[in-house]
Design a protein around this motif. Structure first.
Motif, mmCIF file in Angstrom:
data_model
loop_
_atom_site.group_PDB
_atom_site.id
_atom_site.type_symbol
_atom_site.label_atom_id
_atom_site.label_comp_id
_atom_site.label_asym_id
_atom_site.label_seq_id
_atom_site.Cartn_x
_atom_site.Cartn_y
_atom_site.Cartn_z
ATOM 1 N N PHE A 273 64.610 6.432 24.420
ATOM 2 C CA PHE A 273 64.858 7.768 24.969
ATOM 3 C C PHE A 273 63.586 8.582 24.859
ATOM 4 N N ARG A 274 63.527 9.620 25.663
ATOM 5 C CA ARG A 274 62.382 10.526 25.592
ATOM 6 C C ARG A 274 62.794 11.884 26.119
ATOM 7 N N ASP B 243 64.937 17.705 29.838
ATOM 8 C CA ASP B 243 66.011 16.736 29.891
ATOM 9 C C ASP B 243 65.670 15.609 28.929
ATOM 10 N N VAL B 244 66.683 14.889 28.521
ATOM 11 C CA VAL B 244 66.486 13.726 27.681
ATOM 12 C C VAL B 244 66.773 12.497 28.533
ATOM 13 N N VAL B 245 65.729 11.744 28.821
ATOM 14 C CA VAL B 245 65.879 10.521 29.610
ATOM 15 C C VAL B 245 66.332 9.424 28.659
ATOM 16 N N TRP C 191 67.155 15.740 19.936
ATOM 17 C CA TRP C 191 66.571 14.489 20.438
ATOM 18 C C TRP C 191 65.041 14.579 20.494
ATOM 19 N N ASP C 192 64.471 15.358 19.598
ATOM 20 C CA ASP C 192 63.031 15.651 19.654
ATOM 21 C C ASP C 192 62.386 15.220 18.344
ATOM 22 N N GLU C 193 61.735 14.068 18.355
ATOM 23 C CA GLU C 193 61.141 13.526 17.136
ATOM 24 C C GLU C 193 60.032 14.406 16.584
ATOM 25 N N GLU D 125 66.549 24.688 20.387
ATOM 26 C CA GLU D 125 66.516 23.355 20.993
ATOM 27 C C GLU D 125 67.774 22.545 20.705
ATOM 28 N N SER D 126 68.524 22.960 19.694
ATOM 29 C CA SER D 126 69.721 22.197 19.328
ATOM 30 C C SER D 126 70.974 22.661 20.055
#
Length: 947
Positions: free
Chosen positions: A748-749, A725-727, A85-87, A362-363
């Protein structure tokens, strides 16, 4: 020869770097002969020496690192990148991949007289992970279009680079459109009604193209609504329309052999000349067909020109797009190309190794933890690392060759010292009933991958048994080929597990012994197959139990082989773990309460038993060369489990919809519409620290339909260690007039917060993100009314909820009187299939089974003034009934007899009068009986007199 090698005396306007690129392209295009332009329509475009133009090839594979070209940095599979979830991280992975691709392009000699390695990268895949059984699940990012589009755009930007003039590489989006099944993929049709099309499938492509980050797209193998994607009007009507504001046209390529598929096996066109012409006119610019043999597809296009099916304008349009891309890649300006100096030393660069480790770490997703994790490294726990994936890494079809392999066992051993390594695989000998000799004069370690499919690895050499050219030989260190020769079934004879037949999965033939005692895979039937005595030399489960009982913690690593039982061309049959693997897990857990399950897989599994009985469950995709370091870091607490699931993990007893039911709304696909609670929801992932969400504020609780608002929330780390965390911000419509999603992601962020710290976040939400596709108006619409804004840690873990009211005019009833209404613009349906109106354009509806009636429902229709109906219908079969019935408020108001038109694409108009003038707003139901196709209807306000 490149253009830079020409002498100054013969330099032409297209060489002039100061000239506008469009003028340079036009100049070069005008200088090419017709034959030279035709030749450029093939994937392998030849050089034009007289103009100093070199050869050009469309397409290199770069999904998660450069593949098929040898050793290259191997990052996690795309689904693993999706789990980050990390662009920014995804952008950096793509950047490293594109740098290595540049090095291959410049420093890897072309083979067979071909062009240098292509800088057009066929990645990323933005097909949505609707069905977790899809064989290519590993290639996509997510089941959600917002999430997929955001990561897809980030990947494209990393591939393209930041130079305002030149591309580092040219990313191509795969595969347009609605492609999510492998079984019979070239002949199956994805039924996608307008709401699903616009809200779901197109929604993953649209933002990436509109951003200008993508430079091209690849058409998919499948059909959509009965029409092959390679001749879809959506290529021009949607894809290219989105790209127009960017100032660059998309360069659209075919998938391999797909142009020929239009005739064989799809039988959509009568001959290849007609099919190739249709594909070119639909917007395919490059034909990947017949491998290096360009003569066949180019010859078909030449004949199409001679027959008047295409003209030079069609050819020029496609070639112009190719040339424009080649100029952007710096081919004609080598002295100005900012990427021309990239050398071979960037391949497997130390910085890329560090990035690969970070991406793999990270995955990793922590699915369950009852306190066992993180393991206390200081206590020097005795670890038993068990399972068929514990001490091996596998490449998938789109992996490069791993520069090195850090397995999970190796990663843990490097961190804590010696560990016990146990594969948990049985070791067997297969003794011929005819000769008494052992097969291959060796024992084999048996790994099971589901559905009874096994691989046999020589205990002496570690090489896999293969069936090639009718022979059996243990000769492959790794399994990675289009045709997998190394999978078998051991089929018991007469329920006697000690006597088995050896059957090759690829050929379906059995092993047999000839009169000279030689073993071949030649028997067509069980009766002619050799009987083998299966001798158990090592009980893998018992060995695992012994190791686990003697350890402090057992780490059991299970999952899939990316080339077996779920891969390109083959979907999975279910979501259960392979039977032998599940039994191994239960055997270990029976003696060792402190058991961690690590699932290394390309797709979700149903882990009900593990979730109920084990203290900890972790998932990683096949994470590339650094998988072992990454998983070890997370298990031991050296790294935070920062991954979050990019798709729902369903329960084992959850009866999933049919794989070919692409209607996510009616079938109930993904977190948006699935009715039953999954085991692990979309966005799920646990942490080693605790987070508290507070102070949710909407900048306005009432906003107009064309407005926007800010959503503010504070995230506090209340635990004792830093974490991430992923908001996730979701929305849902309350009391909607349409079948609204239960929830849909709007933003999301990913945030990293120190222990005891907090971070205030603000999300800008344009109200248009609340829109749905209004079938009555053929456009996105935000209905006025009440909505909820949900701040969550997953689709199943809602933390804070805010109420929002959207103001504006309420939608008026659907107007159908004296107005053409497309049949596919229904609100609901039953027993229906979506079909093509013509080979070039338009959709229609038809009964899924002509022996059963089908129905379409149009809600809240203004019928006032209607006295009759006109229908646009086709009927190919003259046998049986064929009629349409129109019903209002459960009352039949008209029956239209459908005449024979002789072909499914030949349309006519039929009419009927109502018994009385209609009035008011009602639901309108149209029932189709027999072999009939309906593309549109019109309620008329004046009596229609049939001619």
């Amino acid at each position: 020869m490149s253009s830079s090698s020409l002498s100054a005396t013969v330099r032409l306007p297209f060489h002039d770097s100061e000239l506008d690129v469009r003028k340079r392209v036009d100049d070069l295009l005008d200088r090419l002969t017709l034959d030279e332009r035709l030749a450029m329509l093939h994937q392998h475009a030849p050089a034009v020496p007289r103009l100093g133009v070199g050869p050009f090839r469309t397409g290199s594979e770069a999904l998660h690192g450069v593949s098929w070209l040898g050793v290259a940095t191997a990052f996690p599979q795309a689904v693993g990148l999706g789990a980050t979830w990390d662009e920014e991280l995804v952008r950096r992975v793509a950047e490293a991949t594109s740098i290595e691709l540049r090095a291959f392009h410049r420093h890897r000699p072309p083979t067979d007289g071909d062009a240098p390695t292509s800088l057009q990268a066929w990645a990323p895949v933005v097909n949505l992970l609707r069905d977790p059984r899809w064989g290519r699940n590993e290639e996509g990012y997510s089941e959600d279009p917002v999430h997929t589009a955001r990561l897809g755009e980030a990947f494209c930007r990393g591939m393209a680079g930041d130079d305002p003039r030149f591309l580092r590489t040219a990313p191509v989006l795969k595969h347009f459109l609605a492609y999510n099944n492998e079984d019979d993929r070239c002949t199956t049709s994805s039924g996608v009604r307008p709401r699903v099309l616009h809200e779901y499938d197109l929604a993953a492509f649209r933002p990436v193209v509109a951003s200008g980050a993508a430079t091209g797209a690849m058409a998919a193998y499948n059909l959509v609504n009965g029409r092959p994607c390679h001749v879809s009007p959506l290529i021009e009507d949607e894809l290219r329309r989105w790209a127009e504001p960017t100032g660059h046209e998309l360069f659209v390529v075919s998938d391999a052999e797909a142009p020929s598929n239009l005739v064989d096996p799809e039988h959509y066109f009568d001959d290849h000349v007609e099919s190739h012409a249709a594909a070119l006119k639909a917007g395919i610019d490059s034909f990947t067909d017949h491998g290096l043999d360009s003569a066949t597809p180019v010859g078909r296009l030449r004949e199409a020109l001679e027959r008047g099916l295409i003209d030079e304008t069609d050819i020029n349009r496609a070639v112009r797009r190719q040339l424009a891309l080649r100029f952007r890649l710096g081919e004609f300006d080598p002295d100005l190309d900012p990427y021309a100096a990239i050398g071979p030393d960037v391949i497997d660069h130390p910085d890329h190794r560090v990035l690969a480790a970070r991406a793999a770490t990270e995955s990793v997703v922590l699915l369950k933890n009852d306190g066992l994790l993180p393991l206390d490294k200081a206590a020097a726990p005795r670890l038993a690392v068990i399972g068929p994936l514990s001490d091996v890494l596998h490449e998938d079809w789109y992996s490069g060759t791993l520069p090195y392999q850090v397995t999970i066992a190796a990663g843990l051993e490097a961190a804590v010292g010696e560990v016990v390594r146990v594969s948990g695989e049985d070791r067997i000998a297969l003794r011929s009933g005819t000769t008494g000799r052992l097969l291959g004069d060796t024992a084999f370690d048996v790994a099971e991958w589901g559905d009874g499919v096994v691989t046999l690895r020589s205990a002496d050499t570690g090489l896999h048994l293969s069936a090639k050219d009718g022979s059996l030989v243990a000769d492959e260190e790794r399994i990675k080929s289009w045709d997998v020769h190394q999978t078998f079934r051991l089929e018991p004879v007469a329920d006697d597990g000690d006597i088995v037949l050896l059957r090759n999965v690829l050929t379906s033939r059995y092993a047999a012994v000839d009169p000279d005692g030689r073993v071949g895979v030649t028997a067509e039937t069980p009766e002619t197959a050799e009987r083998w005595s299966r001798e158990l030399l090592r009980d893998g489960a018992e060995e695992a139990r012994t190791a686990a009982a003697a350890a402090d913690v057992a780490v059991v690593v299970l999952g899939n082989h990316p080339l077996i039982n779920g891969r390109e061309t083959q979907d999975r049959t279910g979501t259960a773990l392979p039977e032998t693997q599940a039994a191994l897990l239960r055997a270990v857990a029976d003696v060792q309460p402190s058991t961690v399950l690590v699932v290394m897989s390309s797709y979700p599994y149903a882990l009900d038993w593990a979730d109920e009985h084990l203290p900890a469950v972790v998932w990683t995709s096949h994470g590339g060369q650094e998988t072992g370091h990454a998983v070890a870091a997370v298990l031991l607490g050296d790294a935070e489990p920062a991954g979050r699931l990019p798709q729902s993990w369903y329960r084992g007893d959850d009866e999933l919809p049919h794989p070919l039911d692409y209607d996510i709304i009616k079938a109930g696909w993904t977190y948006q519409y699935h009715r039953a609670a999954p085991l692990y929801p979309f966005g799920h992932g646990l942490s080693y620290t605790d987070f508290a969400y507070r102070d949710l504020r909407l900048s306005s609780e009432v906003v107009p339909q064309d407005g926007s608002l800010d959503i503010s929330v504070t995230v506090a780390n209340t635990g004792a260690r830093p974490g991430s965390d992923v908001v996730q911000v979701y929305a849902r419509a309350l009391a909607a007039r349409y079948d609204a999603p239960q929830l849909h992601l709007v933003d999301f962020r990913k945030v990293r917060v120190g222990a005891g710290d907090s971070e205030a976040l603000t999300f800008r939400l344009p109200v248009e993100r609340l829109a749905h596709w209004d079938v009555a108006r053929g456009a996105f619409t935000v209905d006025p009314g009440d909505y909820e804004i949900v701040v969550a840690r997953s689709a199943g873990n809602h933390v804070l909820v805010g109420r929002l009211t959207v103001t504006g005019e309420n939608p008026t009833p659907r107007a159908v009187v004296d107005r053409r209404t497309s049949a596919v613009d229904f609100d609901d349906y039953s027993d229906l299939v979506l079909v093509d109106a013509t080979k070039a354009t338009g959709d229609a509806v038809a009964p899924a089974d002509p022996t059963r009636p089908a129905a379409v429902l149009f809600r809240a229709v203004n019928l006032t003034g209607a006295v009759g109906v006109e229908v646009e219908v086709a009927r190919a079969d003259g046998s049986g009934e064929a009629r349409l019935e129109f019903r209002v408020a459960d009352r039949s108001v008209a029956v239209v007899e459908v005449p024979l038109t002789g072909d499914r694409h030949t349309w006519t108009t039929a009419t009927a009068e109502f018994p009385e003038r209609l009035a008011g707003v009602h639901d309108l139901r149209v029932t189709l009986h027999g072999d009939v196709r309906l593309t549109a209807f019109r309620l008329t306000s004046a009596t229609v007199v049939a001619e």
